[in-house]
Design an enzyme around this catalytic site. Sequence first.
Site, PDB file in Angstrom:
ATOM      1  N   GLY A  24      -4.364  -4.678   5.831  1.00 25.91           N
ATOM      2  CA  GLY A  24      -3.294  -4.486   6.805  1.00 25.91           C
ATOM      3  C   GLY A  24      -3.528  -3.230   7.610  1.00 25.91           C
ATOM      4  O   GLY A  24      -4.223  -2.306   7.167  1.00 25.91           O
ATOM      5  N   ASP A  73     -13.913  -1.806   2.768  1.00 27.70           N
ATOM      6  CA  ASP A  73     -13.006  -2.001   3.904  1.00 27.70           C
ATOM      7  C   ASP A  73     -13.748  -1.519   5.161  1.00 27.70           C
ATOM      8  O   ASP A  73     -14.464  -2.296   5.819  1.00 27.70           O
ATOM      9  CB  ASP A  73     -11.696  -1.230   3.642  1.00 27.70           C
ATOM     10  CG  ASP A  73     -10.730  -1.196   4.816  1.00 27.70           C
ATOM     11  OD1 ASP A  73     -11.055  -1.755   5.872  1.00 27.70           O
ATOM     12  OD2 ASP A  73      -9.628  -0.591   4.706  1.00 27.70           O
ATOM     13  N   LYS A 100      -1.051  -0.855  -4.416  1.00 27.67           N
ATOM     14  CA  LYS A 100      -2.272  -0.123  -4.056  1.00 27.67           C
ATOM     15  C   LYS A 100      -1.887   1.324  -3.810  1.00 27.67           C
ATOM     16  O   LYS A 100      -0.980   1.610  -3.030  1.00 27.67           O
ATOM     17  CB  LYS A 100      -2.888  -0.765  -2.803  1.00 27.67           C
ATOM     18  CG  LYS A 100      -3.830   0.108  -2.001  1.00 27.67           C
ATOM     19  CD  LYS A 100      -4.605  -0.743  -0.990  1.00 27.67           C
ATOM     20  CE  LYS A 100      -4.766  -0.056   0.343  1.00 27.67           C
ATOM     21  NZ  LYS A 100      -5.512  -0.883   1.313  1.00 27.67           N
ATOM     22  N   LEU A 101      -2.569   2.226  -4.505  1.00 29.62           N
ATOM     23  CA  LEU A 101      -2.300   3.653  -4.316  1.00 29.62           C
ATOM     24  C   LEU A 101      -3.382   4.250  -3.431  1.00 29.62           C
ATOM     25  O   LEU A 101      -4.574   4.072  -3.687  1.00 29.62           O
ATOM     26  CB  LEU A 101      -2.309   4.393  -5.659  1.00 29.62           C
ATOM     27  CG  LEU A 101      -1.343   3.920  -6.744  1.00 29.62           C
ATOM     28  CD1 LEU A 101      -1.467   4.818  -7.974  1.00 29.62           C
ATOM     29  CD2 LEU A 101       0.099   3.917  -6.229  1.00 29.62           C
ATOM     30  N   LYS A 102      -2.964   4.966  -2.413  1.00 22.86           N
ATOM     31  CA  LYS A 102      -3.915   5.720  -1.612  1.00 22.86           C
ATOM     32  C   LYS A 102      -4.347   6.937  -2.423  1.00 22.86           C
ATOM     33  O   LYS A 102      -3.484   7.601  -3.036  1.00 22.86           O
ATOM     34  CB  LYS A 102      -3.251   6.163  -0.302  1.00 22.86           C
ATOM     35  CG  LYS A 102      -3.009   5.003   0.663  1.00 22.86           C
ATOM     36  CD  LYS A 102      -4.324   4.481   1.204  1.00 22.86           C
ATOM     37  CE  LYS A 102      -4.116   3.519   2.358  1.00 22.86           C
ATOM     38  NZ  LYS A 102      -5.405   3.034   2.894  1.00 22.86           N
ATOM     39  N   GLU A 119     -11.181   0.768  -3.441  1.00 24.42           N
ATOM     40  CA  GLU A 119     -11.492   0.386  -2.061  1.00 24.42           C
ATOM     41  C   GLU A 119     -12.121   1.562  -1.310  1.00 24.42           C
ATOM     42  O   GLU A 119     -11.588   2.676  -1.339  1.00 24.42           O
ATOM     43  CB  GLU A 119     -10.179  -0.052  -1.393  1.00 24.42           C
ATOM     44  CG  GLU A 119     -10.301  -0.528   0.043  1.00 24.42           C
ATOM     45  CD  GLU A 119      -8.922  -0.980   0.584  1.00 24.42           C
ATOM     46  OE1 GLU A 119      -7.998  -1.222  -0.232  1.00 24.42           O
ATOM     47  OE2 GLU A 119      -8.780  -1.082   1.807  1.00 24.42           O
ATOM     48  N   ASN A 137     -10.207   5.425   1.426  1.00 22.72           N
ATOM     49  CA  ASN A 137     -10.531   5.590   2.848  1.00 22.72           C
ATOM     50  C   ASN A 137     -11.693   6.564   3.048  1.00 22.72           C
ATOM     51  O   ASN A 137     -11.611   7.503   3.851  1.00 22.72           O
ATOM     52  CB  ASN A 137      -9.306   6.023   3.663  1.00 22.72           C
ATOM     53  CG  ASN A 137      -8.290   4.907   3.828  1.00 22.72           C
ATOM     54  OD1 ASN A 137      -7.225   4.934   3.213  1.00 22.72           O
ATOM     55  ND2 ASN A 137      -8.625   3.893   4.609  1.00 22.72           N
ATOM     56  N   ASP A 162      -7.248   3.057  -2.996  1.00 27.15           N
ATOM     57  CA  ASP A 162      -7.976   3.052  -1.717  1.00 27.15           C
ATOM     58  C   ASP A 162      -8.221   4.500  -1.295  1.00 27.15           C
ATOM     59  O   ASP A 162      -7.273   5.256  -1.075  1.00 27.15           O
ATOM     60  CB  ASP A 162      -7.149   2.320  -0.651  1.00 27.15           C
ATOM     61  CG  ASP A 162      -7.885   2.183   0.679  1.00 27.15           C
ATOM     62  OD1 ASP A 162      -9.053   2.645   0.773  1.00 27.15           O
ATOM     63  OD2 ASP A 162      -7.293   1.613   1.617  1.00 27.15           O
ATOM     64  N   SER A 200       0.851  -1.184   0.000  1.00 27.65           N
ATOM     65  CA  SER A 200       0.000   0.000   0.000  1.00 27.65           C
ATOM     66  C   SER A 200       0.888   1.235   0.000  1.00 27.65           C
ATOM     67  O   SER A 200       1.720   1.407   0.896  1.00 27.65           O
ATOM     68  CB  SER A 200      -0.880  -0.033   1.252  1.00 27.65           C
ATOM     69  OG  SER A 200      -1.664   1.128   1.339  1.00 27.65           O
ATOM     70  N   LYS A 246     -10.116  -7.441   7.243  1.00 28.46           N
ATOM     71  CA  LYS A 246      -9.163  -7.120   8.310  1.00 28.46           C
ATOM     72  C   LYS A 246      -9.762  -7.705   9.573  1.00 28.46           C
ATOM     73  O   LYS A 246     -10.796  -7.213  10.048  1.00 28.46           O
ATOM     74  CB  LYS A 246      -9.023  -5.614   8.488  1.00 28.46           C
ATOM     75  CG  LYS A 246      -8.247  -4.910   7.401  1.00 28.46           C
ATOM     76  CD  LYS A 246      -8.191  -3.419   7.682  1.00 28.46           C
ATOM     77  CE  LYS A 246      -7.520  -2.683   6.546  1.00 28.46           C
ATOM     78  NZ  LYS A 246      -7.781  -1.233   6.612  1.00 28.46           N
TER      79      LYS A 246
END
Length: 368
Positions: free
Chosen positions: A291, A239, A161-163, A214, A191, A189, A135, A263
């Site tokens: 993670g 997530d 995975k790119l935030k 995500e 968030n 992702d 990530s 998770k």
Amino acid sequence: MKISGIELRRIDLPLVAPFRTSFGVESERDVLLVRVVTPESEGWGECVAMSAPLYSSEYVDASVDVLRRFLIPELTSLPSVDGYGVAHALAKFKGHRMAKTALELAVLDAQLRASGESFARFLGATADRVPCGVSVGIMNSVPELLDAVDGYLSEGYVRIKLKIEPGWDVEPVRAVRERFGDDVLLQVDANAAYTLVDAGHLSKLDEFGLLLIEQPLANDDFVQHAALAKQLRTPVCLDESIESVEHAAAAITLGSCSIINIKPARVGGYIEARKIHDLASAHGVAVWCGGMLETGIGRAANVALAALPGFTLPGDTSGSSRYYATDVTEPFVLDDGHLSVPTGPGLGVEPVPDVLADITTWSEWIPA
Ligand code: SMG
Ligand code: MG
């Protein structure tokens, strides 16, 4: 199994580099470890709560408080306990899933060390190694991001995975595709940083052939995620939204996602995580292991979980060196893009005593 006592221990571990997401920056980890002692053995668990309630409502100080005042006294008052009974015994206390997971994991580790069985075997793992993704946090510039991705690909990571967040989404994804090509397994992702109003903008990611997006929308947005999923070609993965097997069932029924990031700490434990794996497998929904910047303790458990047959996508189970210069256990080292599943009794790893002593900032023994 009768518990003799439980130790809570906080350790301080600097990250090798700050990790920025749409909700904040982590530069070091204040990790709470739990050690369960029984007459036969002892076991370790890790609480993944961060210092501040930004990823979810949990945070380390709150986990310490709920463990010592409610969860631990409840468990140690029982005449006997085993791993399967922990979640049930603690169910009357609402929420605090990360704290509950740490306790369940420590009990399971103690129990499995006593019986000589590995955690992977207990869970029903079928693989002896798992493919690893990494990530990659939000960076100050695209060149800085490309350098970081280049480094991880050279190390052998099989998926990136790119935030992302508003203002850091289409351009970094385009740049990574242009530089590293279409064969790199790539996902993003958010968030929970977007709203349904952004559907048109997020559909610009469709042309990049991403594995998934995500948690684009807020935690409670089951219905909105279903609406968004209809407007995107990129598969939606949840997530933060999924805190239980019931949530997973609702999300699958509503069409809120077609992939789930599992998770264990977010859902209250490894046994609940396995229920979600089983449910998703029955519905043909792919899962992968997320993670939370774990130390070797939590990583050992996650790698064992990721070796179950329904984990068909690479997880955020990176090698220790992606996070820490010195891990609290022997480090997990990437080999050809994979981590080996520990085979010893219980988690198969434990803290290195000298390292543990060096990084401990606080501990408390709670007798039964
Ligand atoms: O452990 O490699 C890891 C981190 C993976 O991106 C990661 N975790 O939303 O999936 C996520 C984040 C949550 C933690 S951010 C501090
Ligand atoms: Mg996530």
